[in-house]
Design a protein around this motif. Structure first.
Motif, PDB file in Angstrom:
ATOM      1  N   GLY A 362       0.872  -1.169   0.000  1.00  4.89           N
ATOM      2  CA  GLY A 362       0.000   0.000   0.000  1.00  4.89           C
ATOM      3  C   GLY A 362       0.904   1.212   0.000  1.00  4.89           C
ATOM      4  O   GLY A 362       1.007   1.923   1.002  1.00  4.89           O
ATOM      5  N   CYS A 363       1.550   1.449  -1.121  1.00  3.58           N
ATOM      6  CA  CYS A 363       2.726   2.321  -1.182  1.00  3.58           C
ATOM      7  C   CYS A 363       2.325   3.790  -1.352  1.00  3.58           C
ATOM      8  O   CYS A 363       1.701   4.165  -2.344  1.00  3.58           O
ATOM      9  N   ARG A 397       2.257   7.850   7.729  1.00  2.82           N
ATOM     10  CA  ARG A 397       3.213   6.832   8.184  1.00  2.82           C
ATOM     11  C   ARG A 397       3.776   5.987   7.042  1.00  2.82           C
ATOM     12  O   ARG A 397       4.892   5.467   7.145  1.00  2.82           O
ATOM     13  N   ARG A 398       3.040   5.804   5.974  1.00  4.89           N
ATOM     14  CA  ARG A 398       3.508   4.929   4.902  1.00  4.89           C
ATOM     15  C   ARG A 398       4.437   5.637   3.911  1.00  4.89           C
ATOM     16  O   ARG A 398       4.793   5.061   2.889  1.00  4.89           O
ATOM     17  N   ALA A 399       4.794   6.879   4.216  1.00  9.21           N
ATOM     18  CA  ALA A 399       5.752   7.601   3.361  1.00  9.21           C
ATOM     19  C   ALA A 399       6.850   8.154   4.239  1.00  9.21           C
ATOM     20  O   ALA A 399       6.650   9.129   4.950  1.00  9.21           O
ATOM     21  N   THR A 400       8.010   7.539   4.204  1.00  6.54           N
ATOM     22  CA  THR A 400       9.123   8.005   5.030  1.00  6.54           C
ATOM     23  C   THR A 400      10.302   8.387   4.141  1.00  6.54           C
ATOM     24  O   THR A 400      10.466   7.828   3.052  1.00  6.54           O
ATOM     25  N   PRO A 401      11.126   9.318   4.579  1.00  7.99           N
ATOM     26  CA  PRO A 401      12.274   9.726   3.764  1.00  7.99           C
ATOM     27  C   PRO A 401      13.247   8.590   3.470  1.00  7.99           C
ATOM     28  O   PRO A 401      13.962   8.637   2.468  1.00  7.99           O
ATOM     29  N   ASP A 402      13.280   7.569   4.330  1.00  6.10           N
ATOM     30  CA  ASP A 402      14.227   6.470   4.128  1.00  6.10           C
ATOM     31  C   ASP A 402      13.545   5.151   3.767  1.00  6.10           C
ATOM     32  O   ASP A 402      14.186   4.100   3.813  1.00  6.10           O
ATOM     33  N   ALA A 403      12.260   5.195   3.400  1.00  3.82           N
ATOM     34  CA  ALA A 403      11.542   3.983   2.980  1.00  3.82           C
ATOM     35  C   ALA A 403      11.756   2.852   3.978  1.00  3.82           C
ATOM     36  O   ALA A 403      12.099   1.726   3.615  1.00  3.82           O
TER      37      ALA A 403
END
Length: 726
Positions: A362-363, A397-403
């Protein structure tokens, strides 16, 4: 918008597989038909049987883009909503970039509708004109005599379903400038009776969320992580885990951030992980507790700010305060908060037959994990595939700078022989104890009033943990040392406040920080609106009228005035029933304008009950009013629930909270009613996923103050700071 037709025509050779019409809009705005030697981002697919599919470039985690973007295409082509389906676009930033993010593909910042509105309408309009042109040639009539309504092309005495002309349309050039429908022609856009396309499958359980995916022969992996941020795994003992039925193996992740535990099922992975004993190197780990972090932030507020955010004259502001007839002062503290979506983090990774890697997720921000997986597996980007699935919430929460979690899955897969897919699963406890958090922040504000109660000076100090610094977004989001997400909603307030100074000091991060629904507005709106309420009281004026007096001079101010006046009118401002009190707040975020009136009964001492929340929103042209209302309701509930009783605390660097019993989400009985009113508008659409959240908490705080003898809740959550809830 100009259409490039020199190199693109409809898909040739469609007869073998059935004609398929693919229309898209390039990042530069030009349309492209599939079959081009270069790849362009297709948004509309029409099969030979007339089936129309919208290719949605934004993940759907409840906020509504699958419905909204499909509505735009259906409107322009001339369909009913039951005549269009949707599918998610693959990861390809060159083709599906978010126009608000530059070269990145992703969903966030309440930009889905705003950045896609013209793209999807233009793609739908192009498809309509191509189909009509094909029908006109087939029938030997003037295309101007034809139209499409409910999927049927008719006119000049002829009528047929649009599917009959897909093969013919495949031979025609794309129009250079398709005509977009005038708003007077809209049947779907703005229609309050249009319901979500994904409601039925979510209601009957057939919707496939990322957590639902089960690939043949997959292993389930769970990660044993250090309790303190920064700890590293140096070894493990899995002898006890070997007694767990279904246990397969364990491995230290290549980055030493944890130990991956593999099993045949999720339950077996949970049990085995609990049984694995890990040796940790905590020499560089976080050891501070919440009281130390708060003390550091409060000390920073008392010191001179590091950054003069607006480059204003701090000494001049101080002189204005020194000469004021009345000075109001308040210090605020906001704790760490978790995102806590209903579906914990998860994704599944597998090898493909051509030697590539496929990620099912769920990107929210596909570009980041796409690049990360390319590096981890040393494969070209075209060998990495991301299949986007439904997600059960995110709130950022599902989008972070470091994946972070996608990298975990990739590393967990990389250390195996890669013969079996690996499904990474986070538990609720993982999410609360090992995740990313809304950073802790403090504000210290002094407001000077003259003898008539007018603001003459505003000194506003902010201290907290930067989200953007130290990430790939620093170059874009940090200017002159100032992380804009730390001060947004305050330093750029639309209120016309004289003599204002805004200062910022960064403090050391105690956890991994991340944007949280409405980002910096979560705390800045609270402070601005509580202080405006205090100023109105100090001036002896009505809180609504006082705010209106500072909303003059421009479009932002006019639109804020509009929602404030509408919310006050619909809430019956000033005429609450006996025993009830009202509080108000108004705020602009993500291009949208929202005002909310909270009506409560009871008191802070005896227990507050939230009787009603009245919301007015101006988000430009309301594409899907039903979705907008739902997002306002959800945003309000999210903001209210967290300030009522939620916080993340640390003891010796470790998170104390485990699950919903000690990080309790909003309950259905917490708010008796929510009434949403949408301002009619012809302006371009703006965001709705986040703007309902910022005004909710301060409106509640101001209502509690009105009900409880001017109690100003300046430290959160409320139930830990003097407020009981009925």
């Amino acid at each position: 918008m100009t259409l490039d037709t020199t190199r693109r025509t409809f898909l040739k050779g469609a007869a073998a597989t059935g004609a398929v019409l693919l229309i898209g809009v390039r990042p530069d705005g030009a349309l492209a038909a599939a079959g081009d030697s270069a790849q362009f981002n297709p948004f509309v697919k029409i099969a030979s049987d007339g089936t129309v599919t919208a290719i949605v470039k934004h993940v759907e985690f409840g906020q509504g883009p699958a419905t909204g973007l499909s509505t735009l295409i259906a409107e322009e082509i001339g369909l009913r909503m039951d005549q269009i389906a949707y599918d998610f676009a693959p990861s390809n930033a060159a083709l599906y970039n978010n126009l608000a993010f530059g070269p990145f593909q992703g969903t966030g910042g309440s930009t889905a509708m705003a950045n896609s509105f013209q793209q999807y309408r233009t793609a739908g309009a192009a498809a309509r004109e191509m189909l009509i042109a094909a029908a006109a040639q087939e029938w030997g009539v003037d295309a101007a005599e034809l139209s499409i309504d409910e999927g049927v092309i008719s006119g000049a005495g002829q009528s047929a379903p649009l599917g009959a002309f897909v093969a013919k349309a495949a031979t025609l050039p794309a129009p250079e400038a398709p005509r977009l429908k005038d708003p007077s022609e809209f049947k779907l856009i703005g229609n309050p009776d249009i319901r979500r396309l994904d409601s039925a499958i979510k209601g009957d359980g057939s919707a496939m969320f990322a957590m639902d995916l089960h690939l043949p022969n997959q292993m389930v992996a769970m990660i044993k992580r250090p309790e303190q941020r920064g700890g590293l795994a140096t070894g493990f003992d899995d002898s006890a885990a070997q007694e767990v039925k279904g246990y397969i193996m364990s491995a230290v992740l290549p980055n030493n951030a944890g130990v991956a535990v593999y099993a045949e099922t999720t339950w077996a992975a949970m049990q085995a992980r609990d049984a694995v004993e890990v040796e940790w190197d905590l020499s560089a780990a976080e050891t501070r507790s919440s009281d130390e972090i708060e003390a550091e932030i409060r000390a920073a507020l008392d010191a001179e700010p590091t950054y003069n955010v607006n480059k204003s004259d701090q000494a001049a502001t101080q002189a204005l305060l020194d000469g004021a007839d009345q000075v109001l002062e308040q210090t605020f503290y906001f704790p760490l908060l978790a995102h806590a979506p209903m579906e914990p983090l998860n994704c599944t990774i597998e090898a493909t037959e051509d030697g590539g890697i496929r990620l099912h997720d769920g990107c929210q921000l596909p570009t980041g994990p796409h690049m990360a997986l390319s590096q981890i597996f040393e494969l070209p980007m075209e060998k990495i595939e991301i299949k986007t699935m439904l997600a059960g919430g995110s709130f950022g929460r599902r989008a972070t700078p470091d994946a972070d979690y996608q990298v975990e899955a990739a590393l967990a897969f990389a250390v195996t022989d890669r013969s079996r897919p690996v499904k990474l699963v986070w538990s609720r406890e993982d999410d609360l104890r090992s995740g990313y958090y809304r950073p802790a922040f403090g504000h210290k504000v002094k407001v000077g009033l003259d003898a008539e109660g007018k603001i003459v000076g505003w000194d506003h100090r902010i201290a907290g943990q930067s989200i953007m610094k130290g990430t790939a977004f620093e170059e874009m989001m940090v200017q002159d040392g100032v992380d804009h997400s730390s001060v947004e909603g305050a330093s750029d307030t639309p209120y016309q406040i004289p003599g204002a100074f805004f200062g910022l000091t960064d403090t050391e991060k105690a956890t991994s920080t991340l944007w949280w629904r409405s980002v910096g507005h979560t705390h800045t709106a609270y402070v601005m609106e509580v202080m405006m309420d205090m100023a109105a009281k100090g001036a002896g004026q009505d809180p609504v009228e006082y705010r209106l007096s500072y909303l003059t001079g421009g479009a932002d101010q006019d639109r804020l005035r509009g929602v404030l006046e509408l919310a006050a009118e619909k809430a019956g401002w000033g005429n609450a029933p006996a025993g009830h009190a009202q509080g108000v707040a108004v705020h602009k975020s993500f291009g949208s304008y929202v005002a909310e009136v909270v009506e409560v009964s009871g008191s802070a001492e005896e227990g507050v009950r939230i009787e009603k929340i009245t919301c007015a929103v101006d988000c430009g042209l309301p594409v899907n009013p039903d979705v907008i209302k739902a997002q306002m309701e959800g945003g309000i509930g999210y903001g209210i629930g967290h300030v009522m009783r939620d916080r993340i605390t640390l003891t010796g660097g470790a998170v104390d909270q485990y699950n919903f019993p000690d990080y309790e989400p909003l309950r259905i009985g917490d708010i008796a009613a929510i009434d949403v009113h949408i301002v009619p508008s012809a302006e371009a659409p703006t965001g709705v996923g986040e703007p309902g959240t910022p005004p909710a908490a301060p409106a509640l705080a101001n209502a509690i103050a009105a009900a409880s003898g001017d109690l100003r809740v300046s430290s959160l959550p409320m139930d830990e700071n003097g407020v009981a809830f009925a």
